[in-house]
Design a protein around this motif. Structure first.
Motif, short mmCIF file in Angstrom:
data_model
loop_
_atom_site.label_atom_id
_atom_site.label_comp_id
_atom_site.label_asym_id
_atom_site.label_seq_id
_atom_site.Cartn_x
_atom_site.Cartn_y
_atom_site.Cartn_z
N SER A 108 18.54 34.71 51.30
CA SER A 108 17.86 33.76 50.17
C SER A 108 16.99 34.45 49.11
O SER A 108 16.81 34.02 47.85
CB SER A 108 17.08 32.50 50.91
N VAL A 109 16.28 35.66 49.71
CA VAL A 109 15.66 36.40 48.71
C VAL A 109 16.41 36.88 47.70
O VAL A 109 15.97 37.25 46.49
CB VAL A 109 14.59 37.37 49.55
N LEU A 110 17.79 37.15 47.97
CA LEU A 110 18.81 37.69 46.74
C LEU A 110 19.07 36.41 46.07
O LEU A 110 18.99 36.48 44.88
CB LEU A 110 19.71 38.25 47.59
N VAL A 111 19.72 35.41 46.74
CA VAL A 111 20.30 34.30 45.99
C VAL A 111 19.32 33.54 45.06
O VAL A 111 19.65 33.46 43.69
CB VAL A 111 21.12 33.55 46.69
N ASN A 112 18.20 33.47 45.62
CA ASN A 112 17.06 32.68 44.93
C ASN A 112 16.81 33.52 43.46
O ASN A 112 16.38 33.01 42.40
CB ASN A 112 15.99 32.29 45.54
N ASN A 113 16.54 34.59 43.75
CA ASN A 113 16.24 35.51 42.59
C ASN A 113 17.47 35.57 41.61
O ASN A 113 17.14 35.49 40.19
CB ASN A 113 15.96 37.14 43.11
N PHE A 114 18.57 35.69 41.87
CA PHE A 114 19.52 35.83 41.01
C PHE A 114 19.70 34.52 40.15
O PHE A 114 19.97 34.29 38.86
CB PHE A 114 21.04 35.97 41.79
N GLU A 115 19.80 33.16 40.85
CA GLU A 115 19.86 32.04 40.23
C GLU A 115 18.79 31.58 39.46
O GLU A 115 18.90 30.91 38.56
CB GLU A 115 19.94 30.87 41.50
N LYS A 116 17.48 31.98 39.90
CA LYS A 116 16.36 31.66 38.92
C LYS A 116 16.54 32.34 37.62
O LYS A 116 15.77 31.93 36.63
CB LYS A 116 15.17 32.05 39.53
N ARG A 117 17.47 33.40 37.50
CA ARG A 117 17.63 33.93 36.17
C ARG A 117 18.72 33.41 35.44
O ARG A 117 19.34 33.91 34.42
CB ARG A 117 17.89 35.37 36.32
N GLY A 118 19.16 32.21 36.11
CA GLY A 118 20.60 31.52 35.51
C GLY A 118 21.77 32.20 35.69
O GLY A 118 22.63 31.70 35.05
N TRP A 119 21.94 32.93 36.68
CA TRP A 119 22.96 33.77 37.04
C TRP A 119 23.68 32.69 37.94
O TRP A 119 23.31 31.91 38.42
CB TRP A 119 22.83 35.15 37.47
N HIS A 120 25.14 32.95 37.89
CA HIS A 120 25.99 32.12 38.74
C HIS A 120 26.90 33.08 39.71
O HIS A 120 27.19 34.16 39.37
CB HIS A 120 27.02 31.14 37.99
N GLN A 121 27.00 32.69 40.86
CA GLN A 121 27.66 33.38 41.94
C GLN A 121 29.29 33.46 41.68
O GLN A 121 29.64 32.26 41.44
CB GLN A 121 27.31 32.80 43.24
N VAL A 122 29.83 34.59 41.95
CA VAL A 122 31.18 34.79 41.74
C VAL A 122 31.98 35.41 43.01
O VAL A 122 30.85 35.99 43.73
CB VAL A 122 31.65 35.50 40.51
N ASN A 123 32.98 35.64 43.28
CA ASN A 123 33.62 36.36 44.26
C ASN A 123 33.84 37.86 43.71
O ASN A 123 33.87 38.10 42.44
CB ASN A 123 34.77 35.97 44.84
N GLY A 124 33.97 38.71 44.69
CA GLY A 124 34.27 40.09 44.17
C GLY A 124 35.55 40.35 43.66
O GLY A 124 35.46 41.41 42.83
N ASP A 125 36.41 39.56 43.69
CA ASP A 125 37.66 39.48 42.59
C ASP A 125 37.32 39.09 41.23
O ASP A 125 38.47 39.25 40.61
CB ASP A 125 38.85 39.02 43.60
N ASP A 126 36.51 38.48 41.12
CA ASP A 126 36.06 37.80 39.73
C ASP A 126 35.48 38.79 38.74
O ASP A 126 35.11 39.89 39.25
CB ASP A 126 35.17 36.53 39.75
N ASP A 127 35.12 38.56 37.52
CA ASP A 127 34.64 39.48 36.63
C ASP A 127 33.03 39.18 36.93
O ASP A 127 32.49 38.02 36.52
CB ASP A 127 34.95 39.07 35.19
N TRP A 128 32.64 40.23 37.76
CA TRP A 128 31.00 39.84 37.96
C TRP A 128 30.23 41.00 37.13
O TRP A 128 30.91 42.17 36.60
CB TRP A 128 30.83 40.55 39.55
N HIS A 129 29.09 40.75 37.05
CA HIS A 129 28.25 41.72 36.28
C HIS A 129 27.15 42.52 37.12
O HIS A 129 26.85 43.67 36.80
CB HIS A 129 27.39 40.97 35.26
N PHE A 130 26.97 41.88 38.22
CA PHE A 130 25.71 42.28 39.28
C PHE A 130 26.14 42.16 40.69
O PHE A 130 26.51 40.95 41.07
CB PHE A 130 24.58 41.76 38.91
N TYR A 131 26.17 43.16 41.28
CA TYR A 131 26.86 43.08 42.72
C TYR A 131 25.56 43.83 43.64
O TYR A 131 25.54 44.98 43.51
CB TYR A 131 28.22 44.11 42.85
N TRP A 132 25.28 42.94 44.58
CA TRP A 132 24.31 43.52 45.43
C TRP A 132 25.38 43.74 46.80
O TRP A 132 25.61 42.64 47.45
CB TRP A 132 23.28 42.64 46.04
N ALA A 133 26.02 44.98 46.94
CA ALA A 133 26.76 45.08 47.97
C ALA A 133 26.49 45.85 49.20
O ALA A 133 25.38 46.47 49.21
CB ALA A 133 27.95 45.85 47.44
#
Length: 480
Positions: A78-103
């Motif tokens: 949650s410390v990751l996802v909540n920080n990403f979502e509060k910035r208005g980012w949306h979650q995608v899969n690794g096969d999609d066109d992503w911009h930021f990957y916490w891998a």
């Protein structure tokens, strides 16, 4: 250019303001190279980066205001996802066109693998460098530090000055003696035996090179115990079996104790680039305490609740406190040390810790693949001995984001938030064309450890103004 090596003079001091809950530096945190990081002139923003809606940003002619940021993560935290979502980012899969990957580290290796054929574009960032293991694998870290010291020594650099050693044969490095005497087994077995026989009463700690969280660690004080382990662990040592490599280090048997218990420091270090080296220290690290009082007797040699500070080990002990998790803030440690040892030696300790971190990073920088799409947050584990000397134990490329207490969750949420603020351009859109110099406000709870690019610019400016002996010039030369 003259170089200042007075450790009592150069060291940046972390100090707790009695009216605040976070550290402040004694004037050197963000002015190490004569100007504030991303100072008033906003030198940290390159010409190619504009605020949202501009016409020359990473999003091309349409600007950034219409770019929808997609993030990926291999960790369901949650410390990751909540920080990403509060910035208005949306979650995608690794096969999609992503911009930021916490891998995870394996995903990162796959992405950078030649066989993958994957090529990242300018608006993508990932949280590991391709060969981070040069710093995080125990055997490679030791090898790189030894090479770094030898290179400096060969070049006649004053950093490589040596002095007589108190607890080992011969000499030790005066300024770069921050890792315990260490050998890699099986390759260095004969050298270890030679060293051991010079000090037969010493205790050593064995650690598997590729594991973490206290797995596979044990202490030895007799050569016969090592030989017995060798026989039981798939026969004799074999240099070609890399996966069975261990490091064996002289055990720090005089640790600083608080309440009779051993502890270590977990500090978070953010590296935005290795060439040029740009590194930041998170000021809200913490101490991790053992649950059982320290005891050097032979009967307690196998008691990991006495010797290992890892939470993954201590949480299984009967004395583990779930309320505070056996943790203590570095701020509290600083207050305790100032009260018991004095402010001057406390400042010197924290300055030595900064020195240790910077030179461990400089040791690996030449061999690190400094891809512009990458950044990395390392977990530094440091032991302080009873003479207030810090020792680097190991570096973790994937420090745990699991929260064991409420304060732990708050700290790690803030850590991720601050990491994003530092590594992303001012408009919040990943862009590798940005020159990675954040504004002072963007640093949050991070403080600048080193920025070789700013140092070079300041040196050039000082030379052109013929003012090489100013205080600023001295500050800029001390990491060199």
């Amino acid at each position: 250019m003259s170089v200042v090596w007075d450790l009592g003079n150069w060291t940046p001091a972390w100090r707790l303001d009695s009216h605040q809950t976070t550290f402040r530096s004694s004037g050197t945190a963000h002015t190490m190279y004569g100007r504030q990081a991303g100072g008033a002139n906003q030198a940290g923003v390159s010409n190619s980066t504009t605020t949202s809606g501009g016409n020359s940003g990473a999003g091309g002619g349409q600007g950034h205001d219409k770019m929808k940021i997609g993030f990926c993560t291999d960790l369901d935290k949650s410390v990751l996802v909540n920080n990403f979502e509060k910035r208005g980012w949306h979650q995608v899969n690794g096969d999609d066109d992503w911009h930021f990957y916490w891998a995870g580290v394996q995903t990162c290796r796959n992405i950078f693998s030649v066989d993958s054929g994957y090529r990242m574009h300018d608006n993508q960032m990932i949280n590991h460098f391709p060969n981070h293991y040069e710093l995080s694998r125990k055997d490679l870290l030791v090898k790189n530090i030894k090479r770094y010291r030898k290179d400096l020594e060969r070049d006649g650099n004053p950093l490589a000055e040596k002095t007589e050693s108190n607890n080992s044969s011969g000499t030790r490095y005066l300024y770069l003696d921050f890792v315990p005497t260490t050998f890699v087994l099986p390759a260095d077995y004969n050298m270890f035996v030679e060293e051991y026989r010079k000090f037969p009463l010493s205790t050593w700690i064995m650690k598997p090179c590729g594991k973490s969280q206290g797995a596979g660690i044990f202490l030895i004080n007799k050569l016969s115990k090592l030989k017995k382990w060798s026989r039981e662990a798939k026969g004799p040592f074999h240099p070609q079996i890399a996966k069975e490599s261990y490091v064996i280090s002289r055990y720090i048997d005089n640790p600083l104790l608080i309440g009779g218990k051993k502890f270590d420091l977990r500090l978070y270090v953010l590296v935005a680039s290795f060439r040029p080296l740009k590194a930041y220290l998170f000021k809200q690290g913490f101490c991790r305490f053992c649950t059982v009082k320290y005891d050097t007797s032979v009967t307690e040699l196998d008691n990991m609740y006495v010797h290992l500070t890892n939470v993954s080990v201590q949480k299984h002990g009967g004395e583990y406190n779930t309320l505070h998790g056996g943790k203590w803030s570095v701020q509290n440690l600083a207050l305790y040390l100032e009260g018991t040892r004095g402010k001057e030696v406390t400042d010197r300790l924290f300055g030595a810790i900064s020195w240790l971190i910077v030179h461990s990073l400089r040791a690996v920088a030449p061999v690190m693949a400094s891809d512009r799409h990458c950044f990395e947050c390392y977990g530094y584990d440091i032991i302080i001995d009873n003479a207030l000397k810090p020792w680097l134990v190991e570096v973790n490329a994937s420090p745990s984001l699991t929260s064991t207490t409420v304060n732990d969750r708050i700290l790690k949420y803030k850590l991720i938030d601050n990491i994003l603020s530092v590594v992303l351009p001012p408009d919040g859109v990943p862009d590798v064309r940005w020159n990675k110099v954040p504004s002072a406000d963007a640093l949050g709870n991070f403080e600048l450890l080193i920025d070789e690019e700013l140092a070079a610019q300041d040196e050039q400016h000082q030379n052109s103004s013929n003012n090489a002996h100013t205080k600023t010039s001295k500050m800029g030369s001390r990491w060199k």
